[in-house]
Motif scaffolding. Structure first.
Motif, PDB file in Angstrom:
ATOM      1  N   VAL A   9       0.921  -1.255  -0.029  1.00 58.86           N
ATOM      2  CA  VAL A   9      -0.100   0.202   0.035  1.00 58.86           C
ATOM      3  C   VAL A   9       0.671   0.938  -0.015  1.00 58.86           C
ATOM      4  CG1 VAL A   9      -1.565   1.341   1.196  1.00 58.86           C
ATOM      5  CG2 VAL A   9      -1.881  -1.116   1.175  1.00 58.86           C
ATOM      6  N   ASP A  10       0.605   2.260  -0.766  1.00 58.78           N
ATOM      7  CA  ASP A  10       1.417   3.379  -1.166  1.00 58.78           C
ATOM      8  C   ASP A  10       0.450   4.332  -1.397  1.00 58.78           C
ATOM      9  OD1 ASP A  10       3.159   5.355  -1.199  1.00 58.78           O
ATOM     10  OD2 ASP A  10       4.361   4.499  -2.989  1.00 58.78           O
ATOM     11  N   PHE A  11       0.293   5.224  -0.373  1.00 51.73           N
ATOM     12  CA  PHE A  11      -0.846   6.510  -0.426  1.00 51.73           C
ATOM     13  C   PHE A  11       0.293   7.652  -0.437  1.00 51.73           C
ATOM     14  CE2 PHE A  11      -4.367   4.177   1.580  1.00 51.73           C
ATOM     15  CZ  PHE A  11      -4.715   3.480   0.644  1.00 51.73           C
ATOM     16  N   ASP A  12       0.622   8.099  -1.422  1.00 52.22           N
ATOM     17  CA  ASP A  12       1.752   9.136  -1.619  1.00 52.22           C
ATOM     18  C   ASP A  12       0.869  10.494  -1.702  1.00 52.22           C
ATOM     19  OD1 ASP A  12       3.783  10.806  -2.041  1.00 52.22           O
ATOM     20  OD2 ASP A  12       4.762   9.668  -3.664  1.00 52.22           O
ATOM     21  N   GLY A  26      -3.407  -2.155  -6.364  1.00 54.11           N
ATOM     22  CA  GLY A  26      -4.674  -1.621  -6.558  1.00 54.11           C
ATOM     23  C   GLY A  26      -5.254  -1.689  -5.203  1.00 54.11           C
ATOM     24  N   ASN A  27      -4.594  -1.428  -3.969  1.00 48.92           N
ATOM     25  CA  ASN A  27      -5.335  -1.307  -2.896  1.00 48.92           C
ATOM     26  C   ASN A  27      -5.791   0.033  -2.502  1.00 48.92           C
ATOM     27  OD1 ASN A  27      -4.970  -4.229  -2.094  1.00 48.92           O
ATOM     28  ND2 ASN A  27      -2.836  -3.656  -1.778  1.00 48.92           N
ATOM     29  N   HIS A  28      -6.621   0.494  -3.125  1.00 44.20           N
ATOM     30  CA  HIS A  28      -7.115   1.834  -2.963  1.00 44.20           C
ATOM     31  C   HIS A  28      -8.252   2.035  -1.890  1.00 44.20           C
ATOM     32  CE1 HIS A  28      -5.458   2.344  -7.102  1.00 44.20           C
ATOM     33  NE2 HIS A  28      -6.271   1.555  -7.618  1.00 44.20           N
ATOM     34  N   PRO A  56      -5.423  -6.334   2.333  1.00 37.04           N
ATOM     35  CA  PRO A  56      -4.676  -6.973   1.319  1.00 37.04           C
ATOM     36  C   PRO A  56      -4.184  -8.432   2.078  1.00 37.04           C
ATOM     37  CG  PRO A  56      -3.907  -4.789   1.553  1.00 37.04           C
ATOM     38  CD  PRO A  56      -4.772  -5.217   2.700  1.00 37.04           C
ATOM     39  N   PRO A  57      -4.202  -9.366   0.980  1.00 33.43           N
ATOM     40  CA  PRO A  57      -4.069 -10.798   1.512  1.00 33.43           C
ATOM     41  C   PRO A  57      -2.778 -10.878   2.158  1.00 33.43           C
ATOM     42  CG  PRO A  57      -4.037 -10.700  -0.971  1.00 33.43           C
ATOM     43  CD  PRO A  57      -4.590  -9.384  -0.642  1.00 33.43           C
ATOM     44  N   GLU A  58      -1.760  -9.898   1.672  1.00 34.46           N
ATOM     45  CA  GLU A  58      -0.237 -10.119   2.096  1.00 34.46           C
ATOM     46  C   GLU A  58      -0.142  -9.812   3.527  1.00 34.46           C
ATOM     47  OE1 GLU A  58       0.107  -8.483  -2.152  1.00 34.46           O
ATOM     48  OE2 GLU A  58      -1.093  -8.343  -0.640  1.00 34.46           O
ATOM     49  N   LEU A  59      -1.216  -9.266   4.232  1.00 37.23           N
ATOM     50  CA  LEU A  59      -1.429  -8.930   5.518  1.00 37.23           C
ATOM     51  C   LEU A  59      -2.223  -9.884   6.467  1.00 37.23           C
ATOM     52  CD1 LEU A  59      -1.855  -5.063   5.224  1.00 37.23           C
ATOM     53  CD2 LEU A  59       0.407  -6.397   5.059  1.00 37.23           C
ATOM     54  N   ASP A  60      -2.715 -11.032   5.729  1.00 35.31           N
ATOM     55  CA  ASP A  60      -3.504 -11.941   6.725  1.00 35.31           C
ATOM     56  C   ASP A  60      -2.544 -12.548   7.450  1.00 35.31           C
ATOM     57  OD1 ASP A  60      -5.374 -11.211   4.927  1.00 35.31           O
ATOM     58  OD2 ASP A  60      -5.583 -12.986   3.743  1.00 35.31           O
ATOM     59  N   GLY A  61      -2.990 -13.468   8.500  1.00 34.53           N
ATOM     60  CA  GLY A  61      -2.420 -14.246   9.328  1.00 34.53           C
ATOM     61  C   GLY A  61      -1.231 -13.762  10.268  1.00 34.53           C
TER      62      GLY A  61
END
Length: 210
Positions: A9-12, A26-28, A56-61
């Motif tokens: 995630v990058d909210f610049d 695409g994690n808007h 985002p699925p990368e942050l599961d678990g």
């Protein structure tokens, strides 16, 4: 140098006034907050503002991740039971199902926290009111401790102490398991609590320990 594909995630805010993710994943987010063009920062009013993102699925678990952001508190909580939440991941139902960076008002702790477990700064000056501070949390899997949950303030390691114990098991995306900036989604997934009264610039999340 961290690999670009690990940026989740990058909210610049230097180029966008909305939570438009430029990481390529695409994690808007959905913006329910303000924006200060002068500060190039999102503004949260402490009572109703937030940014909501599908987790985002990368942050599961029990994830490996790095959270980075610039924060300028307008006010900070001062009472027992009051929290200023900067970022929250997961489900606000048990200590193992969430990760957050927040400021606890009762004893003035900036924390990497869950519910019943946290790494606390024991230093109210870690996020001073009216000052831009860079906050970075480096998270590794496993039992909570000084080796797996590290805090850096303005680029320097900031000592913390463990309160509670446990591991992390963040549920996959659902109505009540979200990525939220500036607040926490409630257990039912229909409203938000623990709002922060802050300015926030350039929040980023990486799926790697930087």
């Amino acid at each position: 140098t961290p690999r670009p594909e690990k940026l989740v995630v990058d909210f610049d805010t230097t180029v966008n006034s909305s939570p438009t993710d430029i990481s390529g994943k695409g994690n808007h987010g959905t913006l329910e907050a303000g924006f200060s063009a002068a500060d190039k920062a999102f503004t949260f009013n402490g009572s109703s503002d937030y940014i909501d993102v599908n987790l985002p699925p990368e942050l599961d678990g029990d994830p490996t991740l790095t959270i980075s952001m610039w924060v300028n508190p307008i006010t900070l909580a001062t009472a027992n039971g009051q929290y200023d939440t900067f970022v929250h991941l997961g489900q606000n139902t048990s200590h193992s199902k969430q990760l957050q960076i927040s400021y606890y008002g009762f004893d003035g702790h900036l924390t990497i926290g869950g519910w019943g477990q946290s790494m606390k700064t024991n230093d109210a000056s870690a996020a001073p009111v009216g000052v831009w501070t860079h906050i970075c949390a480096v998270i590794k899997p496993g039992a909570w401790g000084t080796d797996t949950k590290k805090l850096y303030i303005n680029g320097e390691f900031f000592p913390t102490t463990l309160s509670g114990s446990g591991t992390t098991a963040i549920p996959s995306a659902a109505s009540n398991s979200r990525l939220v900036f500036g607040a926490v989604i409630d257990n039912g997934g229909s409203s938000y609590v623990h709002h922060s009264n802050i300015k926030m610039s350039k929040p980023q999340i990486w799926s790697v320990a930087l």
